[in-house]
Design a protein around this motif. Structure first.
Motif, PDB file in Angstrom:
ATOM      1  N   HIS A 181       0.818  -1.214   0.000  1.00  9.33           N
ATOM      2  CA  HIS A 181       0.000   0.000   0.000  1.00  9.33           C
ATOM      3  C   HIS A 181       0.851   1.263   0.000  1.00  9.33           C
ATOM      4  N   THR A 182       0.159   2.397  -0.137  1.00  8.95           N
ATOM      5  CA  THR A 182       0.713   3.714   0.160  1.00  8.95           C
ATOM      6  C   THR A 182      -0.268   4.388   1.109  1.00  8.95           C
ATOM      7  N   SER A 183       0.263   4.962   2.198  1.00  8.71           N
ATOM      8  CA  SER A 183      -0.602   5.641   3.164  1.00  8.71           C
ATOM      9  C   SER A 183      -0.215   7.103   3.260  1.00  8.71           C
ATOM     10  N   TYR A 184      -1.210   7.932   3.564  1.00  9.04           N
ATOM     11  CA  TYR A 184      -1.015   9.378   3.684  1.00  9.04           C
ATOM     12  C   TYR A 184      -1.680   9.845   4.976  1.00  9.04           C
ATOM     13  N   GLU A 185      -0.936  10.611   5.757  1.00  4.09           N
ATOM     14  CA  GLU A 185      -1.469  11.204   6.980  1.00  4.09           C
ATOM     15  C   GLU A 185      -0.911  12.619   7.113  1.00  4.09           C
ATOM     16  N   GLY A 186      -1.508  13.374   8.024  1.00  3.71           N
ATOM     17  CA  GLY A 186      -0.975  14.694   8.352  1.00  3.71           C
ATOM     18  C   GLY A 186      -1.363  15.764   7.350  1.00  3.71           C
ATOM     19  N   GLY A 187      -0.806  16.962   7.574  1.00  2.00           N
ATOM     20  CA  GLY A 187      -1.087  18.084   6.694  1.00  2.00           C
ATOM     21  C   GLY A 187      -2.571  18.404   6.666  1.00  2.00           C
ATOM     22  N   VAL A 188      -3.088  18.674   5.485  1.00  2.00           N
ATOM     23  CA  VAL A 188      -4.502  19.033   5.362  1.00  2.00           C
ATOM     24  C   VAL A 188      -5.421  17.887   5.752  1.00  2.00           C
ATOM     25  N   LEU A 189      -4.902  16.650   5.775  1.00  6.67           N
ATOM     26  CA  LEU A 189      -5.728  15.497   6.129  1.00  6.67           C
ATOM     27  C   LEU A 189      -6.037  15.455   7.623  1.00  6.67           C
ATOM     28  N   GLU A 190      -5.345  16.258   8.411  1.00  5.84           N
ATOM     29  CA  GLU A 190      -5.629  16.264   9.844  1.00  5.84           C
ATOM     30  C   GLU A 190      -7.021  16.809  10.150  1.00  5.84           C
ATOM     31  N   ASP A 191      -7.601  17.555   9.225  1.00  5.04           N
ATOM     32  CA  ASP A 191      -8.996  17.972   9.354  1.00  5.04           C
ATOM     33  C   ASP A 191      -9.838  16.965   8.568  1.00  5.04           C
ATOM     34  N   PRO A 192     -10.640  16.125   9.265  1.00  4.70           N
ATOM     35  CA  PRO A 192     -11.372  15.076   8.543  1.00  4.70           C
ATOM     36  C   PRO A 192     -12.429  15.597   7.580  1.00  4.70           C
ATOM     37  N   TRP A 193     -12.685  16.908   7.605  1.00  7.74           N
ATOM     38  CA  TRP A 193     -13.622  17.498   6.646  1.00  7.74           C
ATOM     39  C   TRP A 193     -12.945  17.759   5.299  1.00  7.74           C
ATOM     40  N   ASN A 194     -11.630  17.895   5.312  1.00 10.60           N
ATOM     41  CA  ASN A 194     -10.895  18.178   4.078  1.00 10.60           C
ATOM     42  C   ASN A 194     -10.723  16.919   3.248  1.00 10.60           C
ATOM     43  N   GLY A 195     -11.047  17.030   1.978  1.00  8.48           N
ATOM     44  CA  GLY A 195     -10.770  15.926   1.078  1.00  8.48           C
ATOM     45  C   GLY A 195      -9.324  15.953   0.624  1.00  8.48           C
ATOM     46  N   PRO A 196      -8.760  14.801   0.262  1.00 11.11           N
ATOM     47  CA  PRO A 196      -7.381  14.774  -0.230  1.00 11.11           C
ATOM     48  C   PRO A 196      -7.259  15.453  -1.584  1.00 11.11           C
TER      49      PRO A 196
END
Length: 406
Positions: A181-196
């Motif tokens: 897999h590839t996983s992404y965390e942090g940055g703008v993703l720390e707000d669960p309302w923000n889409g990637p």
């Protein structure tokens, strides 16, 4: 302390850790780089470790071990954490830590170090593996010791100590990548309302821009192990690599989750697991043909516990070994073929067959048959429902007595 073996990724954190260890403990640092299938120039990673001050660098190809000894057992177990996370990082950490311990023994090192933060799950996964294999070795987790508190602090430290860095203070995501897999965390993703951001994804096409024509793939299994893809025999590592490419082309395997970390907080992660999503769907489909009801239901219950063990870093435990033994017995008859359709982010099972199938068309047909007597169902229902009937009769009796007493 004379020598430390560091699990080295080539990122800012572990590059800064090398001079920090030497400065703090006055020790030699041996860097261990694990090749678990990440798309990266590991020659450059080796050079960076040496430039950062490592005495020696091991680049270890762990891809075969990863797919055979970690991914395969987890797929056969049906392990999915909280109904969505296919455990890519969780499975890789005990493998990396195991090889790290082996190198420490080869080097005569007296300590192990990792770059996991004090907030995440990885610190637990690394350190429980260390404890299981060499509890006598000292463990150093710089994020729990040093005074550096931000990415900017790390960059300044790196520049002051001659560590080659190309990072800037702004880093949109924390990324982990391997065969699975590839996983992404942090940055703008720390707000669960923000889409990637659509540009974030590395290995899957956006479903809306994926090919307009669906593609079918056929996977053959023998005793729970994939052995052929589209009619062609293939080794397990190549199978996963090819399936990643096929599924990724069709945008399969994207998941956006808020999960419960072991350390007590919730985190938001976005994952790409293209080949793994298709592999697990095919495996589940074949199991539905060959496992009896009681075994299938128990396996589903234990799959959740297996996923929790892997997520929590409890790979080297008697319980996981016991679950592996149960799972192995369920896989003896998981032999056959599954046909799947990939289309714009979706994977659908289109057909499955097995020489060990418990599905019998003679019994389930809606047409006339000579093997099933429908009037037998009346006696079955009476006995199966007897506890319900007895309880209902008791309620009626108790209600009658209560009304008489009034």
């Amino acid at each position: 302390m004379k020598k430390v073996v560091l699990a080295y990724s080539g990122g800012l954190d572990t590059s800064v850790i090398i001079p920090w260890l030497k400065e703090r403990y006055g020790c030699q640092v041996v860097a261990m780089v694990a090749d678990v299938g990440q798309e990266e120039d590991l020659g450059e990673v080796r050079a960076k470790a040496l430039a950062s001050g490592a005495e020696r660098v091991y680049v270890e190809d762990l891809r075969e071990a990863f797919v055979h000894d970690y991914i395969l057992p987890a797929v056969q177990a049906g392990a999915v954490y909280e109904e969505g996370y296919l455990l890519g990082t969780s499975m890789a950490r005990p493998l990396i830590a195991t090889r790290q311990v082996q190198i420490a023994e080869r080097e005569g090192a007296d300590a192990l170090a990792h770059g996991a933060t004090g907030k995440g799950n990885d610190q637990v996964r690394f350190e429980l593996t260390y404890k299981a294999l060499r509890p006598d070795l000292k463990v150093i987790a710089p994020w729990r010791e040093w005074e550096l508190r931000s990415r900017s602090d790390e960059i300044r430290y790196a520049q002051a100590h001659g560590v080659p860095v190309t990072a800037t203070a702004e880093k949109p995501y924390s990324i982990d990548e391997n065969l699975w897999h590839t996983s992404y965390e942090g940055g703008v993703l720390e707000d669960p309302w923000n889409g990637p951001d659509p540009s974030m994804f590395r290995r899957t096409a956006a479903p809306e821009t994926a090919p307009d024509r669906p593609e079918e793939v056929e996977i053959a299994f023998h005793a729970g192990v994939p052995v052929a893809l589209n009619g062609r025999r293939v080794e397990l590592l190549a199978f996963l690599q090819e399936l990643n490419a096929l599924a990724g082309k069709h945008g399969v395997g994207r998941v956006d989750l808020v999960e419960n970390r072991l350390v007590g907080m919730k985190s938001r992660g976005v994952y790409e697991t293209p080949g793994g999503t298709v592999w697990m769907a095919a495996h589940r489909a074949l199991e539905t043909l060959v496992l009896d009801r009681a075994t299938a239901h128990m396996k589903a219950v234990l799959a959740q516990r297996y996923a929790e063990l892997v997520y929590d870093g409890l790979w080297y435990t008697p319980l996981r070994q016991a679950l592996d033994a149960f799972v192995a017995s369920t896989q003896e008859r998981v032999t056959g073929e599954v046909r799947l359709r990939l289309f714009k982010g979706s994977v659908q099972v289109k057909g499955r067959r097995s020489p060990h199938a418990l599905y019998d068309a003679e019994f389930v047909t809606f047409e006339e048959d000579s093997v099933y007597r429908q009037d037998d169902a009346a006696g079955f229902i009476r006995l199966f429902g007897l506890p319900v009937e007895i309880a209902a009769r008791r309620r009626v009796q108790e209600g009658a007595r209560a009304s008489t007493a009034v």
